[in-house]
Design an enzyme around this catalytic site. Structure first.
Site, PDB file in Angstrom:
ATOM      1  CG  ASN A 153     -11.273  -2.313  -7.887  1.00 43.86           C
ATOM      2  OD1 ASN A 153     -11.850  -1.843  -8.976  1.00 43.86           O
ATOM      3  ND2 ASN A 153     -10.449  -3.182  -8.001  1.00 43.86           N
ATOM      4  CE1 TYR A 170      -3.984  -2.004   0.403  1.00 46.48           C
ATOM      5  CE2 TYR A 170      -2.621  -3.286   1.893  1.00 46.48           C
ATOM      6  CZ  TYR A 170      -3.816  -3.303   1.128  1.00 46.48           C
ATOM      7  OH  TYR A 170      -4.783  -4.053   1.076  1.00 46.48           O
ATOM      8  CD  GLU A 194      -2.760 -11.971 -11.038  1.00 43.83           C
ATOM      9  OE1 GLU A 194      -1.727 -11.297 -10.802  1.00 43.83           O
ATOM     10  OE2 GLU A 194      -3.867 -11.490 -11.311  1.00 43.83           O
ATOM     11  CB  CYS A 212      -7.863  -4.056  -5.314  1.00 42.07           C
ATOM     12  SG  CYS A 212      -9.206  -5.337  -5.686  1.00 42.07           S
ATOM     13  CG  HIS A 213      -5.968  -9.748  -7.071  1.00 44.81           C
ATOM     14  ND1 HIS A 213      -6.597  -9.027  -8.023  1.00 44.81           N
ATOM     15  CD2 HIS A 213      -4.854 -10.449  -7.721  1.00 44.81           C
ATOM     16  CE1 HIS A 213      -5.968  -9.365  -9.220  1.00 44.81           C
ATOM     17  NE2 HIS A 213      -4.950 -10.236  -9.078  1.00 44.81           N
TER      18      HIS A 213
END
Length: 174
Positions: free
Chosen positions: A130, A107, A165, A138-139
């Site tokens: 979001n 963040y 991912e 956002c993950h």
């Protein structure tokens, strides 16, 4: 303006997608605690009802999400639009889109990326608001200590998305 909706089944749970004729406006997991509030925002700000039918945008999104969850897609072509949120929130959401597939940032790093290094709490708040889960990733934002941090649709889902991912065996297409 006509709005369309579709429930899309994914490996992480059912998702609700809302689109107009040209862009995706909202994508969330059905059981997200704030989904009813966010649907109300969509209806009020756009002053319209949402049809219970799909369209080409939503059908394409479903295909892309299926590929994503099967490790076959690392970049979405579905057009998105930030219709909701403050200018600050939209700035954060645009910065989220710059985080590369398979990578994470904190963040604090996200706050620095938007030129407001002390605003990491406000950045975290915007991150949680979001409207476009997964497509606005956002993950990919984690705590400064490397821990997963929060996720409005559940830590288990965030872990699953990051695992998808980070799987180096995925066939990644653009």
């Amino acid at each position: 303006m006509t709005l369309y909706q579709k429930v899309i089944q994914t490996k992480a749970g059912d998702m609700l997608a809302i689109a107009n004729e040209t862009h995706l406006l909202m994508l969330h997991f059905i059981n997200k605690p704030t989904i009813k509030d966010e649907l109300q925002i969509v209806k009020q700000q756009l002053n319209t009802e949402i049809l219970l039918t799909s369209n080409d945008i939503l059908d394409n999104l479903e295909l892309e999400l299926n590929k994503y969850f099967n490790g076959k897609l690392n970049s979405f072509s579905t057009p998105i639009m930030f219709n909701f949120g403050t200018p600050f929130q939209q700035k954060v959401w645009r910065a989220l889109c710059e985080i590369p597939y398979g990578e994470t940032i904190s963040y604090k790093q996200l706050a620095e990326n938007i030129g407001q290094p002390t605003a990491f709490r406000a950045v975290a708040n915007a991150n949680g608001r979001n409207f476009l889960t997964i497509l606005v990733p956002c993950h990919r934002v984690i705590a400064a200590d490397g821990s997963i941090g929060g996720y409005s649709s559940g830590i288990e889902r965030k872990e699953l998305l990051l695992e998808i991912e980070n799987n180096k065996n995925n066939t990644q297409c653009i």
